[in-house]
Design a protein around this motif. Structure first.
Motif, PDB file in Angstrom:
ATOM      1  N   MET A  19       0.831  -1.200   0.000  1.00 19.34           N
ATOM      2  CA  MET A  19       0.000   0.000   0.000  1.00 19.34           C
ATOM      3  C   MET A  19       0.869   1.254   0.000  1.00 19.34           C
TER       4      MET A  19
ATOM      5  N   VAL B 129      -1.687   0.818  -9.586  1.00 19.04           N
ATOM      6  CA  VAL B 129      -1.776   0.675  -8.130  1.00 19.04           C
ATOM      7  C   VAL B 129      -2.894   1.548  -7.581  1.00 19.04           C
ATOM      8  N   GLN B 130      -2.977   2.798  -8.050  1.00 15.89           N
ATOM      9  CA  GLN B 130      -4.003   3.719  -7.569  1.00 15.89           C
ATOM     10  C   GLN B 130      -5.398   3.220  -7.923  1.00 15.89           C
TER      11      GLN B 130
ATOM     12  N   GLN C 139      -6.309   0.018  -8.515  1.00 20.32           N
ATOM     13  CA  GLN C 139      -6.635  -1.210  -7.798  1.00 20.32           C
ATOM     14  C   GLN C 139      -6.937  -0.973  -6.326  1.00 20.32           C
ATOM     15  N   ASN C 140      -6.359   0.074  -5.766  1.00 20.48           N
ATOM     16  CA  ASN C 140      -6.523   0.333  -4.323  1.00 20.48           C
ATOM     17  C   ASN C 140      -7.239   1.647  -4.049  1.00 20.48           C
ATOM     18  N   SER C 141      -8.062   2.091  -4.973  1.00 16.08           N
ATOM     19  CA  SER C 141      -8.669   3.424  -4.878  1.00 16.08           C
ATOM     20  C   SER C 141      -9.547   3.590  -3.642  1.00 16.08           C
TER      21      SER C 141
ATOM     22  N   ILE D  20      -9.008   2.275  -0.636  1.00 11.56           N
ATOM     23  CA  ILE D  20      -8.290   2.246   0.638  1.00 11.56           C
ATOM     24  C   ILE D  20      -6.992   3.042   0.632  1.00 11.56           C
ATOM     25  N   LEU D  21      -6.469   3.350  -0.552  1.00 14.36           N
ATOM     26  CA  LEU D  21      -5.223   4.114  -0.622  1.00 14.36           C
ATOM     27  C   LEU D  21      -5.538   5.600  -0.693  1.00 14.36           C
TER      28      LEU D  21
END
Length: 1077
Positions: free
Chosen positions: A618, A651-652, A654-656, A658-659
């Motif tokens: 993360m 990455v952003q 896929q993890n939008s 929670i990131l």
């Protein structure tokens, strides 16, 4: 004096707290590097080296230390080899180093000026020079502050550290504080201790010499040095230890203190017997004696004498080279400052000249009673220091790649640093693995040291024939050889002394030489050319073969006694190979290839860690710091960073959920800078701050962000206001007055984005000033539309159409606070003022930039007043959260502690819990009358005379947090912990402990940003320190108000009087205050 000294020694046998000393020293080092104008640093750092090749390695290490923030950019660094590669002794090396530094300054083209050296009435400082051309450089150097580390030599007792230099061996104390930073080295810790010692010199030039194999752990910031003299640092030790070291005989008169004593040196002893100690009156009352730590401080006239001698030392050095003799620093040179040694010294090489040129000044002993003397003289001592008194400070996994516990057998106590370990590897207890890559089913025993090796058996056809094992208590290292492109594996027992001869219990791999030779069938003539058994030792034995890698491993196991079969084959292979001794190896190291290999190895590890962080995690690592290592690969570093950048959108996406966007944007900004795209990085920074504001608003009030900065709309977010519009006019007037707040500890943990991602805790107090509540507002309705705003600076603004108010606001707009309050309360968006207007007046009777939370508390007053006017929810919790949104809207980005401090009376410990919405828990402290009385008698609330603006400091701290700067994260965590400890201290009425907490909090604030203080504040705190048990600036720092917590009521009165008498030196104002209950 002797009785006092002995009693004091007995009372202070407890050594310094290693963790406390190192943390304070590292804090001081970082501060001096980041802000040298506030905390003076060394003008030059010089290392002695044994050869030009070793000097090249040291210069590489010095440049790396500067890049890593261990050494200030302004500091000159230089490694100086012994001339002609011939040993001349530490004393002559000292003169040679000072001489080389002078020439280095000249080569840099520094303006030396035209001043001449000062000569005192007795001739001190005078010398016969070779022409007037030396006078400017002598005078120039005499004003400089120089740190000199003696790091030359061959490290015979720590042979695996020989290639890197013993001073640069890994010492991972406090490594866990910065897991993405470089592995701490012994050199780094020495720098930290020395940075504290620098302030003892003040503005007077001087030299501090230290040895590269000793870490003297003590609070050097307290060091007191006599002027115009040399001063050797000593520590009481037992007589058995003294028999192997230098001993100082100090006079029985001196300056005693609680933790140190300063005395004139009467005599010097080298490895004395007990009889010699008694005869020389070197034994203290408690049965100990004074150890020469190898630390010598030289300042003033003594420094001028030494510089003058050094600048004309060429002939002296030439004589030593010709006669092949040496001049010791600790026996010869220092003896010139001790009259009792002059007769002895005159018989030594160049002793007459030393007495003549240096003998007019004296030497003192500074005895640091609590100094912890950590010697790294042998391999076993290194491991002892990692598993002994400092074991809890050791980072056992640092910048390394290790397999899962089910795919390898690596014990918990093993230390793996900057290394890549493949599956199938076994590492035993308390072993040290550093700067290595290991694969192919290797077994490493307990208490082993493995450095710089690249062992891989996967590519060798004969791997099935044997499995490499390193037995318990062994050292293994690998060295590139100059000129040949080859590498050699080197090994020995942990306790082997390479200097011990065949006839004096010499060992190899832990076994006597005779047993080694008998077991594997080799002869003395195979190892040594000399016929004298006294000269035959591990150091000069030609035992290490240069062979293909797999064969070197086989032969190594054979020599260690682990292969019993095929002895004839092994013996033949070994004997026919080109072999090298440790002595020859010392002169054959390819330092350039070693540096390049180490740099590429570190970059590869950083690349792997960063890639894993982006691919699987993360973004929790400090990618900015890791990329600094990646970029050391000049041929591919930038391309690697570009690959990382290309991975970010995925990455952003896929993890939008929670990131945090703010973190994702900051990662991209850092990667763009690593790719040298500064323009794109600057553009993207706006997204970072917009994301922080957006995330803060979401956490404070779910759904409020959709129309936060809009001028009008049709949907109300405040249900209680739905019936307020277009009502008939009723005149109303409210006045809200609030106290200011002073914070004891915990600030920064209340600030977004920390507070919306992690728990926070702040201990603060509401106070009145000069008998009144200093912050307030009056708000009244008018029967005409529009809003009239006025402040106490006679600024005035009439807004006819309030629906025109919208963010963002101009940073110079004096009314943006009130405008933002109108937005966050819903008055603008919900069209509440359709048929009436408002007249709003604000005031703050404290200096601008006070640090007392003035802006936030004023915002709280205005928000509270507006909610009272519209019959809104004026609960303190709601007002506090709305102010948090307001500050993001204004662009100041503050936290919640200011408005909590002003809205809730008395002393309170407030905790925040991240989530949507952000939850606050305010726990009032039920202060006893005794506590209130003691605080009001002992606590001085002082305006420093310097204004500050929190958002300047705030932006730097927020960026460091978004980068996941580990030092910042650990510092804020500690502040949270201290807030809870402080609450307990106050509940127990322990005001002294509160003072200690304030001091640590102030150090941590400067760790977060060194510009939170300035030279004037430093002078104020230094002046107040003898009277205080604690002090700090309030708020974010940078100026404003400070708290001075006196040791008692009498100290408070005395300090107050002294500050009032020093108006010219300190432009401060001491305010009368009371706790607002």
């Amino acid at each position: 004096m002797e009785t006092t000294r002995g009693t004091r020694s007995s009372r202070t046998k407890q050594k310094a707290n290693l963790a406390l000393v190192l943390r304070k020293s590292w804090y001081h080092l970082r501060l001096s590097v980041r802000h040298p104008s506030r905390v003076p640093t060394w003008d030059a750092i010089v290392l002695t080296a044994a050869s030009p090749e070793q000097a090249e390695l040291y210069n590489w290490q010095l440049n790396r230390a500067k890049r890593m923030g261990r050494i200030a950019e302004s500091t000159i660094t230089l490694a100086v080899p012994d001339p002609e590669g011939q040993r001349i002794g530490s004393g002559a090396a000292t003169l040679n180093a000072i001489y080389a530094l002078g020439r280095h300054y000249q080569n840099l083209g520094v303006d030396l000026g035209t001043e001449v050296a000062t000569v005192n009435e007795n001739g001190a400082g005078s010398v016969e020079l070779h022409g007037d051309s030396l006078l400017p450089i002598v005078n120039f150097l005499a004003k400089k502050h120089v740190l000199l580390l003696h790091a030359g030599g061959d490290s015979k007792r720590v042979p695996w550290a020989n290639p890197m230099g013993k001073v640069f061996l890994p010492l991972p104390y406090l490594a866990a504080d910065d897991p993405d930073g470089p592995v701490p080295l012994l050199f780094d810790h020495i720098l930290a201790i020395a940075s504290c010692a620098r302030q003892a010199f003040g503005n007077e030039g001087g030299l501090l010499t230290m040895t590269g194999d000793v870490l003297p752990c003590f609070d050097a910031s307290r060091m007191t040095l006599p002027e115009d003299t040399s001063c050797i640092i000593t520590v009481p030790i037992t007589l058995d230890v003294a028999s192997n070291h230098g001993v100082i005989v100090a006079a029985q008169t001196g300056i005693p203190a609680q933790s140190f004593a300063v005395s004139l040196v009467d005599n010097l002893l080298q490895k004395p017997t007990i009889e010699e100690l008694v005869k020389s009156k070197a034994v203290l009352v408690d049965g100990r004696t004074l150890l020469d730590t190898g630390i010598i401080a030289i300042r003033g006239k003594a420094w001028l004498d030494l510089v003058t001698l050094a600048c004309s030392c060429e002939q002296m050095i030439a004589e030593l080279l010709k006669s092949r003799k040496e001049m010791s620093l600790y026996e010869d040179l220092v003896a010139a400052w001790v009259p009792a040694k002059h007769d002895w010294l005159r018989k030594r090489p160049l002793g007459e000249e030393l007495v003549s040129k240096l003998g007019k000044q004296k030497m003192f002993s500074y005895c640091a009673y609590d100094l912890l003397f950590m010697h790294f003289g042998t391999s076993s001592e290194v491991l002892d220091h990692l598993s002994g008194v400092g074991s809890e400070l050791v980072g056992r996994r640092h910048l390394c790649s290790i397999p899962a516990t089910t795919a390898s057998d690596i014990t918990a106590s093993a230390i793996v640093l900057s290394s890549k370990i493949a599956p199938g590897i076994s590492i035993g207890e308390d072993s040290l693995i550093y700067d290595s890559s290991i694969s192919g089913g290797i077994q490493i025993g307990s208490l082993c040291i493995v450095v710089g090796v690249n062992i891989s058996l996967d590519d060798y056809a004969r791997v099935d024939l044997f499995k490499f094992m390193l037995p318990d208590r062994h050292c293994l290292w690998e060295v590139p050889l100059v000129g040949s492109g080859e590498r050699v594996l080197v090994y020995c027992g942990l306790h082997d002394n390479p200097k011990s001869s065949l006839s004096r219990d010499g060992t190899f791999c832990g076994k006597p030489w005779k047993k080694v030779m008998h077991d594997i069938g080799i002869q003395e003539s195979d190892l040594w050319v000399s016929t004298s058994t006294d000269e035959k030792c591990l150091w000069n034995s030609k035992i290490f073969p240069i062979l293909p890698y797999a064969e070197m491993l086989e032969v190594a196991m054979w020599l260690m006694g682990l292969i019993n079969k095929k002895t004839e084959h092994m013996y033949s292979l070994w004997k026919s190979s080109h072999r090298i001794s440790l002595e020859e190896l010392h002169r054959s190291i390819d330092f350039s290839r070693m540096c390049l290999g180490s740099s590429n190895h570190q970059a590869d590890l950083a690349t792997g860690i960063a890639k894993a962080c982006i691919s699987y995690g993360m973004l929790g690592r400090n990618l900015s710091q890791l990329c600094e290592e990646v970029l050391q690969k000049e041929d591919s570093g930038v391309e690697i960073c570009k690959d990382f950048l290309a991975m970010c959108p995925t990455v952003q996406e896929q993890n939008s959920n929670i990131l945090p966007k703010s973190r994702a944007y900051q990662v991209q900004v850092d990667l763009l800078r690593a790719c040298n795209d500064e323009l794109a990085a600057c553009k993207l920074e706006h997204n970072v701050w917009a994301a922080v504001a957006d995330e803060t608003a979401s956490a404070v009030r779910y759904g409020f962000k959709e129309h936060l900065s809009e001028s009008s709309g049709t949907v109300s977010c405040l249900e209680y206001q739905s019936n307020c519009a277009r009502q008939s006019f009723h005149p109303r007037r409210v006045q809200v007055e609030l106290p200011v707040r002073v914070d004891f500890v915990g600030g920064w943990s209340d600030t977004p984005p920390w507070s919306i991602e992690r728990a926070g805790c702040v201990l603060n107090m509401a106070i009145s000033l000069e008998g009144s509540l200093p912050i307030g507002t009056t708000i009244e309705t008018t029967n005409t539309t529009g809003v009239l705003i006025a402040d106490d600076a006679e600024n005035q603004l009439y807004i006819e159409d309030i629906t025109s108010i919208s963010a963002p606001f101009d940073q110079d707009d004096p009314f943006r606070l009130v405008k933002s309050a109108l937005l966050v309360t819903g008055i603008v968006h919900d069209k509440i003022l359709v048929d009436m207007g408002l007249r709003i007046k604000t005031w703050a009777n404290v200096p601008r930039g006070s640090g007392l939370g003035t802006s936030s508390i004023l915002a709280a007053a205005v928000v509270k007043g507006l909610l009272q006017i519209i019959d809104g929810d004026e609960s303190t919790e709601n007002v506090a959260r709305l102010v948090l949104v307001l500050e993001q809207l204004m662009g100041t980005g503050g936290g919640w502690q200011d408005q909590i401090g002003g809205l809730y009376p008395g002393i309170k410990c407030t905790s925040s819990f991240p989530g949507i919405p952000l939850r606050l828990q305010v726990i009032p402290l039920l202060a006893s009358p005794q506590l209130i009385s003691e605080l009001q008698q002992r606590l001085l609330v002082v305006f420093t005379g310097h204004v500050r603006l929190a958002n300047k400091v705030l932006q730097k701290v927020v960026i460091r947090y978004l980068r996941r700067d580990n030092l910042l994260v650990s510092s804020i965590k500690r502040l949270v912990e201290l807030a809870k400890i402080g609450r307990e201290a106050l509940m127990n009425c322990d005001v002294d402990e509160l003072g200690e907490i304030m001091l640590e909090a102030w150090r941590l604030h400067q760790e977060l940003d060194p510009f939170c203080s300035n030279e004037s504040v430093d002078r104020l705190f230094s002046f107040a320190s003898p009277y205080c048990c604690g002090y700090k600036l309030v708020g974010a720092g940078g100026g404003g108000f400070g708290l001075l917590l006196a040791k008692d009521a009498d100290c408070a009165k005395e300090l107050k009087q002294k500050l009032e008498n020093e108006k010219k030196q300190f432009d401060v104002k001491i305010y009368d205050w009371k706790i607002f209950l």
